[in-house]
Design a protein around this motif. Structure first.
Motif, PDB file in Angstrom:
ATOM      1  N   VAL A 135      52.009  28.396  33.587  1.00 25.25           N
ATOM      2  CA  VAL A 135      52.737  27.439  32.868  1.00 25.25           C
ATOM      3  C   VAL A 135      53.106  27.752  31.673  1.00 25.25           C
ATOM      4  O   VAL A 135      54.174  27.695  30.948  1.00 25.25           O
ATOM      5  CB  VAL A 135      51.851  26.072  32.709  1.00 25.25           C
ATOM      6  N   LEU A 136      52.040  28.034  30.771  1.00 22.09           N
ATOM      7  CA  LEU A 136      52.269  28.672  29.111  1.00 22.09           C
ATOM      8  C   LEU A 136      53.203  29.953  29.237  1.00 22.09           C
ATOM      9  O   LEU A 136      54.204  30.000  28.276  1.00 22.09           O
ATOM     10  CB  LEU A 136      50.910  29.110  28.643  1.00 22.09           C
ATOM     11  N   ALA A 137      53.138  30.845  30.107  1.00 21.81           N
ATOM     12  CA  ALA A 137      54.115  32.071  30.433  1.00 21.81           C
ATOM     13  C   ALA A 137      55.511  31.430  30.622  1.00 21.81           C
ATOM     14  O   ALA A 137      56.438  31.967  29.754  1.00 21.81           O
ATOM     15  CB  ALA A 137      53.522  32.815  31.202  1.00 21.81           C
ATOM     16  N   ARG A 138      55.714  30.722  31.393  1.00 25.02           N
ATOM     17  CA  ARG A 138      57.107  30.032  31.599  1.00 25.02           C
ATOM     18  C   ARG A 138      57.633  29.445  30.673  1.00 25.02           C
ATOM     19  O   ARG A 138      58.813  29.683  30.110  1.00 25.02           O
ATOM     20  CB  ARG A 138      56.915  29.428  33.023  1.00 25.02           C
ATOM     21  N   ALA A 139      56.677  28.666  29.926  1.00 22.76           N
ATOM     22  CA  ALA A 139      57.164  27.796  28.732  1.00 22.76           C
ATOM     23  C   ALA A 139      57.657  28.705  27.564  1.00 22.76           C
ATOM     24  O   ALA A 139      58.726  28.618  26.871  1.00 22.76           O
ATOM     25  CB  ALA A 139      56.059  26.842  28.224  1.00 22.76           C
ATOM     26  N   ALA A 140      56.943  29.982  27.563  1.00 25.35           N
ATOM     27  CA  ALA A 140      57.125  30.728  26.219  1.00 25.35           C
ATOM     28  C   ALA A 140      58.280  32.002  26.532  1.00 25.35           C
ATOM     29  O   ALA A 140      58.732  32.653  25.992  1.00 25.35           O
ATOM     30  CB  ALA A 140      55.813  31.401  25.715  1.00 25.35           C
ATOM     31  N   GLY A 141      58.558  32.001  27.838  1.00 28.24           N
ATOM     32  CA  GLY A 141      59.541  33.014  28.423  1.00 28.24           C
ATOM     33  C   GLY A 141      59.080  34.372  28.084  1.00 28.24           C
ATOM     34  O   GLY A 141      59.721  35.419  28.295  1.00 28.24           O
ATOM     35  N   SER A 142      57.525  34.478  28.471  1.00 23.47           N
ATOM     36  CA  SER A 142      56.839  35.555  28.036  1.00 23.47           C
ATOM     37  C   SER A 142      55.647  35.646  28.737  1.00 23.47           C
ATOM     38  O   SER A 142      55.036  34.542  28.986  1.00 23.47           O
ATOM     39  CB  SER A 142      56.736  35.940  26.627  1.00 23.47           C
ATOM     40  N   ALA A 143      55.175  36.835  29.337  1.00 27.21           N
ATOM     41  CA  ALA A 143      53.831  37.293  29.780  1.00 27.21           C
ATOM     42  C   ALA A 143      52.707  36.836  29.045  1.00 27.21           C
ATOM     43  O   ALA A 143      51.617  36.845  29.714  1.00 27.21           O
ATOM     44  CB  ALA A 143      53.980  38.241  30.862  1.00 27.21           C
ATOM     45  N   ALA A 144      53.047  37.050  27.715  1.00 27.91           N
ATOM     46  CA  ALA A 144      51.680  37.190  26.799  1.00 27.91           C
ATOM     47  C   ALA A 144      50.946  35.978  26.877  1.00 27.91           C
ATOM     48  O   ALA A 144      49.785  36.396  26.779  1.00 27.91           O
ATOM     49  CB  ALA A 144      52.335  37.258  25.393  1.00 27.91           C
ATOM     50  N   PRO A 145      51.175  34.881  26.999  1.00 29.21           N
ATOM     51  CA  PRO A 145      50.221  33.698  27.253  1.00 29.21           C
ATOM     52  C   PRO A 145      49.430  33.836  28.449  1.00 29.21           C
ATOM     53  O   PRO A 145      48.240  33.502  28.351  1.00 29.21           O
ATOM     54  CB  PRO A 145      51.040  32.473  27.185  1.00 29.21           C
ATOM     55  N   PHE A 146      49.783  34.396  29.386  1.00 25.29           N
ATOM     56  CA  PHE A 146      49.052  34.580  30.799  1.00 25.29           C
ATOM     57  C   PHE A 146      48.155  35.519  30.526  1.00 25.29           C
ATOM     58  O   PHE A 146      47.108  35.579  30.810  1.00 25.29           O
ATOM     59  CB  PHE A 146      50.209  34.994  31.881  1.00 25.29           C
ATOM     60  N   ASP A 147      48.604  36.615  29.737  1.00 22.30           N
ATOM     61  CA  ASP A 147      47.691  37.867  29.657  1.00 22.30           C
ATOM     62  C   ASP A 147      46.637  37.535  28.816  1.00 22.30           C
ATOM     63  O   ASP A 147      45.609  37.756  28.822  1.00 22.30           O
ATOM     64  CB  ASP A 147      48.579  39.125  29.020  1.00 22.30           C
ATOM     65  N   GLN A 148      46.840  36.513  27.590  1.00 21.75           N
ATOM     66  CA  GLN A 148      45.933  35.998  26.816  1.00 21.75           C
ATOM     67  C   GLN A 148      44.899  35.177  27.578  1.00 21.75           C
ATOM     68  O   GLN A 148      43.519  35.350  27.229  1.00 21.75           O
ATOM     69  CB  GLN A 148      46.597  35.250  25.502  1.00 21.75           C
ATOM     70  N   ALA A 149      45.503  34.244  28.437  1.00 23.36           N
ATOM     71  CA  ALA A 149      44.380  33.546  29.227  1.00 23.36           C
ATOM     72  C   ALA A 149      43.603  34.459  30.239  1.00 23.36           C
ATOM     73  O   ALA A 149      41.993  34.107  30.471  1.00 23.36           O
ATOM     74  CB  ALA A 149      45.294  32.573  30.121  1.00 23.36           C
ATOM     75  N   VAL A 150      44.185  35.557  30.656  1.00 23.02           N
ATOM     76  CA  VAL A 150      43.211  36.259  31.519  1.00 23.02           C
ATOM     77  C   VAL A 150      42.195  37.090  30.699  1.00 23.02           C
ATOM     78  O   VAL A 150      40.963  37.341  31.042  1.00 23.02           O
ATOM     79  CB  VAL A 150      44.090  37.403  32.436  1.00 23.02           C
ATOM     80  N   SER A 151      42.688  37.616  29.580  1.00 28.61           N
ATOM     81  CA  SER A 151      41.777  38.228  28.622  1.00 28.61           C
ATOM     82  C   SER A 151      40.476  37.324  28.360  1.00 28.61           C
ATOM     83  O   SER A 151      39.435  37.561  27.897  1.00 28.61           O
ATOM     84  CB  SER A 151      42.485  38.679  27.397  1.00 28.61           C
ATOM     85  N   GLY A 152      40.813  36.003  28.110  1.00 25.56           N
ATOM     86  CA  GLY A 152      39.902  34.978  27.680  1.00 25.56           C
ATOM     87  C   GLY A 152      39.021  34.844  28.742  1.00 25.56           C
ATOM     88  O   GLY A 152      37.579  34.423  28.641  1.00 25.56           O
ATOM     89  N   ILE A 153      39.516  34.677  29.897  1.00 27.41           N
ATOM     90  CA  ILE A 153      38.513  34.522  31.051  1.00 27.41           C
ATOM     91  C   ILE A 153      37.521  35.525  31.290  1.00 27.41           C
ATOM     92  O   ILE A 153      36.148  35.502  31.488  1.00 27.41           O
ATOM     93  CB  ILE A 153      39.207  34.628  32.630  1.00 27.41           C
ATOM     94  N   LEU A 154      38.036  36.870  31.123  1.00 28.70           N
ATOM     95  CA  LEU A 154      37.347  38.286  31.363  1.00 28.70           C
ATOM     96  C   LEU A 154      36.462  38.286  30.034  1.00 28.70           C
ATOM     97  O   LEU A 154      35.287  38.804  30.129  1.00 28.70           O
ATOM     98  CB  LEU A 154      38.264  39.283  31.186  1.00 28.70           C
ATOM     99  N   GLY A 155      36.693  37.763  28.706  1.00 30.67           N
ATOM    100  CA  GLY A 155      35.766  37.516  27.726  1.00 30.67           C
ATOM    101  C   GLY A 155      34.574  36.886  28.136  1.00 30.67           C
ATOM    102  O   GLY A 155      33.473  37.044  27.776  1.00 30.67           O
TER     103      GLY A 155
END
Length: 191
Positions: free
Chosen positions: A160-180
């Protein structure tokens, strides 16, 4: 590809792009290169065709997820492979997006494969995390069920965040957060 197959695949594509409400029988027929008679020869109508398409998408999603889940490695390595696998982030999750469609959510038959797939994903992640905990890879304090629910919720929110931003960056940040968060519960490997 026969006509029925083209109709199902066209419906899958349109559901992902437009949702159920925005997918008309005419649009399906046009994309499939099939006439109205062909569509109603193979399916009783849009609901049956959509259900077939949703079930196929759900099955495909499960198969794609199962590849990294059943691969060799630690639980965290397998979860990481799942989260980092290539996906069309800006299109969103083809199953998760259907939860935003009021007609799908109002129809128990159409909603069922959506809910079942998300339940399966949470359950499969919970089992994988429990396995990692039992093998001494993850701390005993890690709750596999709530962690799995957090992973799925964060993943869907990342779309949802990536679609709203028009960028994969928020998705990648969310995944990095989970992995952290998982890294904080990962125990050092025994020599």
């Amino acid at each position: 590809m026969d006509t029925a197959e083209r109709l199902v695949e066209s419906t899958r594509a349109l559901l992902w792009e437009r949702g159920y409400t925005g997918t008309s029988p005419k649009a399906i027929q046009r994309l499939a290169g099939a006439g109205q008679g062909s569509m109603y020869h193979h399916f009783t109508g849009k609901p049956e065709l959509a259900l077939t398409a949703i079930r196929r998408t759900a099955s495909e999603l499960r198969a794609k997820a199962e590849e990294p889940f059943s691969a060799p490695g630690t639980a965290v390595e397998r979860v990481t492979a799942y989260l980092r696998r290539e996906r069309d982030v800006l299109k969103g999750c083809p199953i998760g997006r259907l939860t935003q469609d009021p007609e799908v959510m109002a129809d128990p038959a159409l909603r069922a494969p959506v809910g079942e797939t998300l339940d399966w994903l949470r359950g499969r992640l919970a089992a994988l995390l429990a396995e990692g905990r039992e093998r001494g890879e993850l701390a005993a304090a890690l709750d596999p069920v709530t962690t799995a629910a957090t992973i799925v919720a964060t993943l869907q929110g990342g779309y949802v965040l990536a679609r709203a931003a028009g960028s994969a960056a928020p998705f990648d940040q969310a995944v990095s957060g989970i992995l952290g968060l998982l890294a904080a519960h990962t125990l050092p490997a025994e020599p």
